[in-house]
Design an enzyme around this catalytic site. Sequence first.
Site, PDB file in Angstrom:
ATOM      1  NE  ARG A  13      -3.712  -1.520   0.646  1.00  0.00           N
ATOM      2  CZ  ARG A  13      -5.003  -1.861   1.004  1.00  0.00           C
ATOM      3  NH1 ARG A  13      -5.743  -1.492   2.213  1.00  0.00           N
ATOM      4  NH2 ARG A  13      -5.742  -2.277  -0.016  1.00  0.00           N
ATOM      5  CD  GLN A  46      -3.324   5.547  -3.944  1.00  0.00           C
ATOM      6  OE1 GLN A  46      -2.811   6.663  -4.780  1.00  0.00           O
ATOM      7  NE2 GLN A  46      -3.515   6.027  -2.824  1.00  0.00           N
ATOM      8  CG  ASP A 103      -4.356  -1.940  -4.007  1.00  0.00           C
ATOM      9  OD1 ASP A 103      -4.855  -3.358  -3.893  1.00  0.00           O
ATOM     10  OD2 ASP A 103      -4.410  -1.150  -3.079  1.00  0.00           O
ATOM     11  CB  SER A 160      -7.859  -0.252  -4.051  1.00  0.00           C
ATOM     12  OG  SER A 160      -7.176  -0.133  -2.776  1.00  0.00           O
ATOM     13  CE1 TYR A 201      -4.765  -3.945   4.139  1.00  0.00           C
ATOM     14  CE2 TYR A 201      -2.436  -3.859   3.983  1.00  0.00           C
ATOM     15  CZ  TYR A 201      -3.741  -3.968   3.302  1.00  0.00           C
ATOM     16  OH  TYR A 201      -3.637  -4.381   2.150  1.00  0.00           O
TER      17      TYR A 201
END
Length: 376
Positions: free
Chosen positions: A120, A125, A128, A131, A228
Site C-alpha cells: 500500500r 495505487q 492495487d 482496492s 491497515y
Amino acid sequence: MKIAVLKENGAETRVAAIPETVKKFAALGATVAVEQGAGANASLPDADFEAAGATIGSRADVIKDADIILAVTGPEPGSLQGAKKGALLVGALDPAKRREDIEAYANTGLEALAMEWMPRITRAQSMDILSSQSNLAGYKAVVDAASLYGRAFPMMMTAAGTVHPAKAFVMGVGVAGLQAIATARRLGAQVSATDVRSATKEQIQSLGAKPIFVEGVAGIEGEGKGGYASETSAEYQAAQAELVSGHIAKQDIVITTALIPGRPAPRLISDAQLATMRPGSVIVDLAAEAGGNVEGCVAGETVERHGVKIIGAVQLSRTLAADASALFARNLANFLTAFWDKEQGAPVLPDDDEIVAAIRLTKGGAVVSERLKTAQ
Ligand code: NAD
C-alpha cells in the site's frame, strides 16, 4: 513478447484483460493471445479482443511460448505446460491458501506474481486489485441490501402518507466502506459509520454520514502497518461493543467490512445484538470469507436470525463482471507498463524493488517469497 490471457474456471466471471489493455500491450510491442471465450461472462466477445489486435485460441495455443500469462485467479498448474521457462504468471493467486499450487508453479519454471500482495504505497495505487475490487463490492453490498429490504431507502412524501428513510450503518471504513457510505447516501438512506482508525472520522463526515466512535478509551487508535487496522485493546473492544449495542437496535441496514490482515475478521455484531434489531433489517457481511464480522453469518449464503437477513457476501465484484474486469485488467496493465523496459521490449523486475519483493512468489524453480515462506 507474447502475453496469454486465460479463461477462468468455476464461479469466476472476470477476465484479466480487456480490449483497451490489449491495445496498450500492442503499443509496447507485445502480441496478445486470448483463450477462447475468456471474456464471455464479462460481456466481452472474442470478436472484441480480435478487433483490438489479439489472436484467439485454445488454452494450449495461448500458453505455447507465452512470456507472460495473465489470470484473475490462480490457474491449475497442470494447465500451464508449454509456457516458457521464466514466464511471468500474474493474477490474484491466493498464495496463503494455495501453497501446493504455488510450489507447482515454481517446479514448472514460472515466475508467479501475487497481485493481492501489492504494497500500500502511493506508487502502487493504480496496480492495487484489492482496492479496485473492494470499491465495487462496497457499492454492490448496498444494492444487494436494498433489493432484499422490504422497505424503501429514501424518504418519500406521498398522498398516502410518508415513507421514512432507511437508517444504514457501515462498520469498517476502508475502500469498500467508503463506497458503501456513498452508495447508501445516493439511495437516500440516513447513514452512520464507524472504524477503529480515527483518520476515517473526517472521511465519514465528508461523505455526509455521521461518525460513531468510541471516545476516551486507551488503545483506541487501531491504525497498524501500511494503513491497515491492527487489533484493539480488550478495553476498547468492550467499549466498542457497548457503543454498537446502543446504535444497532435503531438500524435497518448494516454493512460490515472490517478486516485485519493475517487474522480472522473481528467479531463486531453478536447474536444478542442481532436480536435487538427490527425484523426485516438486512446485514451484508463483506468479511464473510475471513470468518465474518457478524455472529451466525455463513459465507456464500443468506441466513435469517431473529428476523434479520444476513448476507454472507463472497467476492461481490464478480457480480459486476464487466466493470470488475476493466479495473482488474487496468491494474495488471499499469503494473506491467510501470516495469516495462523499452529497449528489452519486456518487463524487468528488480529484486530490490519494494513492489517486486512484495508480490514475487517464485523464481528460478523455487519459492522465493519471504512472506510465503514464513506464513503458518
Ligand atoms: P481493510 O479491507 O483491511 O479493512 C476494512 C476496514 O475495517 C479498515 O478501514 C479497518 O480500519 C476497519 N476495521 C478493522 N477492524 C475493525 C474493528 N474492530 N471495528 C471497526 N472497523 C475495523 O481496509 P482497506 O479497505 O484495505 O483500507 C485500509 C486503508 O488503506 C485505507 O485508509 C485505505 O485508503 C488505505 N489504502 C491505501 C492504498 C495505497 O496507498 N496504495 C491502497 C488501498 C488502501
